[in-house]
Design a protein around this motif. Structure first.
Motif, short mmCIF file in Angstrom:
data_model
loop_
_atom_site.label_atom_id
_atom_site.label_comp_id
_atom_site.label_asym_id
_atom_site.label_seq_id
_atom_site.Cartn_x
_atom_site.Cartn_y
_atom_site.Cartn_z
N GLU A 1 10.73 -15.31 -8.44
CA GLU A 1 10.78 -13.89 -8.09
C GLU A 1 12.11 -13.49 -7.47
O GLU A 1 12.59 -12.38 -7.70
CB GLU A 1 9.65 -13.57 -7.10
CG GLU A 1 8.26 -13.77 -7.65
CD GLU A 1 7.19 -13.41 -6.63
OE1 GLU A 1 7.56 -12.83 -5.58
OE2 GLU A 1 6.01 -13.69 -6.88
N HIS A 2 12.72 -14.40 -6.71
CA HIS A 2 13.89 -14.01 -5.93
C HIS A 2 15.21 -14.60 -6.45
O HIS A 2 16.27 -14.09 -6.08
CB HIS A 2 13.69 -14.44 -4.47
CG HIS A 2 12.54 -13.76 -3.81
ND1 HIS A 2 11.25 -14.25 -3.90
CD2 HIS A 2 12.46 -12.63 -3.05
CE1 HIS A 2 10.43 -13.47 -3.22
NE2 HIS A 2 11.13 -12.47 -2.70
N ASN A 3 15.16 -15.66 -7.24
CA ASN A 3 16.40 -16.22 -7.80
C ASN A 3 16.12 -16.92 -9.13
O ASN A 3 16.22 -18.15 -9.24
CB ASN A 3 17.05 -17.19 -6.82
CG ASN A 3 18.44 -17.66 -7.29
OD1 ASN A 3 19.06 -17.00 -8.12
ND2 ASN A 3 18.92 -18.78 -6.76
N GLN B 1 20.69 -16.84 -3.45
CA GLN B 1 20.75 -16.29 -4.81
C GLN B 1 21.91 -16.90 -5.59
O GLN B 1 22.61 -16.23 -6.35
CB GLN B 1 20.86 -14.77 -4.77
CG GLN B 1 19.64 -14.11 -4.16
CD GLN B 1 19.65 -12.60 -4.29
OE1 GLN B 1 20.41 -12.04 -5.06
NE2 GLN B 1 18.78 -11.95 -3.54
N LYS C 1 24.52 -14.17 0.46
CA LYS C 1 24.57 -14.48 -0.97
C LYS C 1 25.81 -15.28 -1.30
O LYS C 1 26.90 -15.00 -0.83
CB LYS C 1 24.56 -13.18 -1.77
CG LYS C 1 23.27 -12.38 -1.66
CD LYS C 1 23.34 -11.13 -2.53
CE LYS C 1 22.05 -10.33 -2.41
NZ LYS C 1 22.09 -9.10 -3.25
N CYS D 1 17.03 -20.15 -2.79
CA CYS D 1 16.63 -18.79 -3.21
C CYS D 1 17.33 -17.72 -2.38
O CYS D 1 17.79 -16.72 -2.93
CB CYS D 1 15.12 -18.64 -3.09
SG CYS D 1 14.20 -19.90 -3.98
N GLY D 2 17.40 -17.93 -1.06
CA GLY D 2 17.99 -16.91 -0.21
C GLY D 2 19.46 -16.68 -0.52
O GLY D 2 19.97 -15.56 -0.36
N TYR E 1 8.78 -19.43 -5.52
CA TYR E 1 9.51 -18.37 -4.82
C TYR E 1 10.76 -17.99 -5.59
O TYR E 1 11.15 -16.82 -5.67
CB TYR E 1 9.87 -18.84 -3.41
CG TYR E 1 10.38 -17.75 -2.51
CD1 TYR E 1 9.50 -16.92 -1.83
CD2 TYR E 1 11.74 -17.55 -2.35
CE1 TYR E 1 9.96 -15.90 -1.00
CE2 TYR E 1 12.22 -16.53 -1.52
CZ TYR E 1 11.32 -15.71 -0.85
OH TYR E 1 11.79 -14.70 -0.04
#
Length: 547
Positions: free
Chosen positions: A453-455, A425, A397, A422-423, A450
């Protein structure tokens, strides 16, 4: 001999003497229509009449016509200067006198009159002039001078001797030398003079536009300044000589070396170790060879380093990778000593406080996103390649990463982009994905799905650039832009958008209920389907359209 005034001309002069100025102007105007009229004399009289009516713009126009019709007739210059003086424009009047003296031949019978008037006005203006720096307190003068650029300061030395003494003796003004604004090549003698004015204690130096023969001596003089903190060299010179000259400057915080200075990859560690206070480093031509790949790692401790820019001018090949391998950032880890309460536990690990990283044309490793410090705020990757096809799945992160720029990077695809956007964040506010041909419009939409939902933080972008993205057209623009309500700047250069995009975004600025964001800046360079009418339409509605 000047022509005898005609009847209408004489009538206008009599009306002028009686104070009937409007009738005089009518008479002069009619007189100008007569054949073989004394046009200069009539215009002179009419200009004087306009001055009586305080219609100075009309008077100035007649005076300029006089000069155009007879450049060697002094009356045009005299009348024009009188009008300008009545308008309280003595500087302009002085210029007219000077121009007239330049045009009139030396033997002109009335040249002496103009010379006298010129000198009289010049003397009067000099009496009213006061040097502001002799009247202001020294503290106030220093505050004013702070707003001058280095180029301005050098220029005002030539104004007068008093200013040269005043500014030349203010050591604080010469603590920062910036030659980037020079119009001509700067000789080493000028550099020596600037350094001497600082008493050799300058802290910042930007060398550019140096004469080639002056570069060695200029660098030699600069290396003798013990308090140097900022070194910026945009010159052609040997890196080894630069390193030898400046390795004793322990106060250096910023080092910027242009693409004309090749820095061997194997010298990176030595360069970074030599300057413990280093906060920013920019090397625009890092040179490597097959024998040096993997050498030149970062030192064990660089606690102050906040900004890194590395670039190579060498071609990149991917199988096997021969581009410059980024020194392992995990080698810069600083290991803290164990505390008494930790027992046998491993000591915590801290990264250096790196905030800005820019890499141009360099190969990156598959573990790149896992070894970056979490303090990173700005990340720019241009060109280069990836050492493997790994998908950066070990991404950590980055809670401070606000700017991400990817350009001309073949390894950027839907997988790697998803992990980086996204990964991590990251709370992105600026996102550039330019000329990355393995990421199309559909792939980008997958990344955004994607991210929802994740970022979701990514949808707070204020600046987005998607230069030359495949498949990007007007309809796709709407699908993208509706997801970024806070967007203020958008770059769609070299895409298939048309004038419809400009019109839609321009209308959105005036329609509060529109789903599209209220943009301030739109860049459409190289968009062949954008018409000039659409560009004008957008600009009329306050949208800054860059073409």
């Amino acid at each position: 001999m000047r022509p005898t005034p005609s009847a209408l001309h004489s009538q206008g002069q009599k009306l002028y003497q009686k104070g009937d100025f409007k009738a005089a102007i009518t008479a002069f105007t009619e007189a100008l229509k007569q054949k073989d009229a004394d046009a200069v004399g009539i215009l002179d009289n009419r200009a004087a009449t306009y001055c009586k009516l305080e219609q100075y713009d009309q008077a100035r126009r007649d005076a300029k016509h006089m000069i155009k019709q007879a450049k060697e007739d002094e009356r045009g210059y005299l009348r024009c200067a009188k009008v300008l003086l009545l308008e309280a424009k003595p500087e302009k009047a002085l210029e007219i006198y000077a121009y007239g003296l330049k045009v009139l031949p030396s033997g002109h019978p009335r040249r002496e009159i103009m010379e006298q008037l010129h000198k009289k006005l010049e003397d009067r203006m000099n009496l009213n002039r006061k040097d502001p720096f002799t009247m202001l307190p020294l503290e106030m003068a220093a505050l004013v001078i702070e707003h001058f650029s280095f180029k301005n300061i050098v220029g005002i030395l030539r104004v007068c001797k008093s200013w040269e003494r005043f500014f030349g003796n203010m050591r604080e003004l010469w603590m920062k030398i910036d030659l980037s604004g020079a119009r001509q090549k700067v000789p080493w003698t000028a550099v020596r003079a600037y350094i001497r004015r600082s008493r050799g204690l300058l802290t910042h130096a930007t060398f550019k536009n140096l004469a080639l023969s002056s570069t060695p001596k200029s660098i030699e003089f600069l290396s003798r300044c013990p308090r140097l903190e900022h070194l910026e060299l945009w010159v052609n010179h040997d890196f080894k000589d630069i390193f030898q000259k400046f390795k004793g400057c322990k106060s250096l915080k910023n080092i910027i070396l242009s693409a004309e200075i090749s820095v061997p990859h194997s010298c990176l560690e030595r360069l970074l170790t030599q300057f413990p206070k280093l906060e920013r480093i920019e090397l625009w031509s890092v040179k490597h060879s097959l024998l040096t790949i993997g050498e030149g790692n970062w030192p064990q401790s660089l606690p102050n380093l906040k900004s890194i820019t590395l670039a190579t001018q060498q071609a990149v090949s991917t199988a096997p990778p021969t581009a410059l391998v980024i020194p392992n950032l995990d080698h810069t880890l600083v290991v803290l000593p164990p505390s008494p309460d930790d027992g046998d536990e491993a000591p915590p690990i801290q990264f250096p406080p790196l905030r800005r990283l820019e890499l141009n044309g360099l190969t990156i490793g598959s573990n790149f996103c896992s070894i970056l410090p979490t303090t990173i705020e700005y990340l720019s990757l241009k060109g280069g390649s990836s050492r493997s096809t790994a998908d950066f799945s070990d991404t950590q992160k980055f809670e401070k990463l606000s700017t991400l720029m990817l350009k001309d990077a073949g390894w950027v695809n839907v997988t790697t982009a998803t992990f980086m956007i996204c990964g991590t964040q990251a709370p992105l506010r600026v996102l550039h994905i330019d000329e990355c041909f393995n990421l199309s419009d559909r792939c980008f939409m997958e990344v955004l799905r994607y991210a929802s939902e994740h970022n979701p933080e990514v949808f707070n972008l204020t600046e987005l650039s998607l230069v030359q993205m495949q498949g990007f057209d007007d309809s796709f623009m709407k699908r993208v832009c509706v997801q970024f309500p806070k967007l203020k700047a958008l770059n769609l250069s070299k895409t298939r958008v048309t004038g419809c995009t400009i019109r839609d975004l321009a209308d959105a600025r005036l329609n509060e209920s529109s789903e599209l964001p209220s943009l301030d800046v739109l860049c459409v360079r190289g968009c062949e389907s954008v018409s000039s009418d659409a560009i004008a339409y957008g600009r009329e509605r306050g949208l800054e359209v860059i073409t």
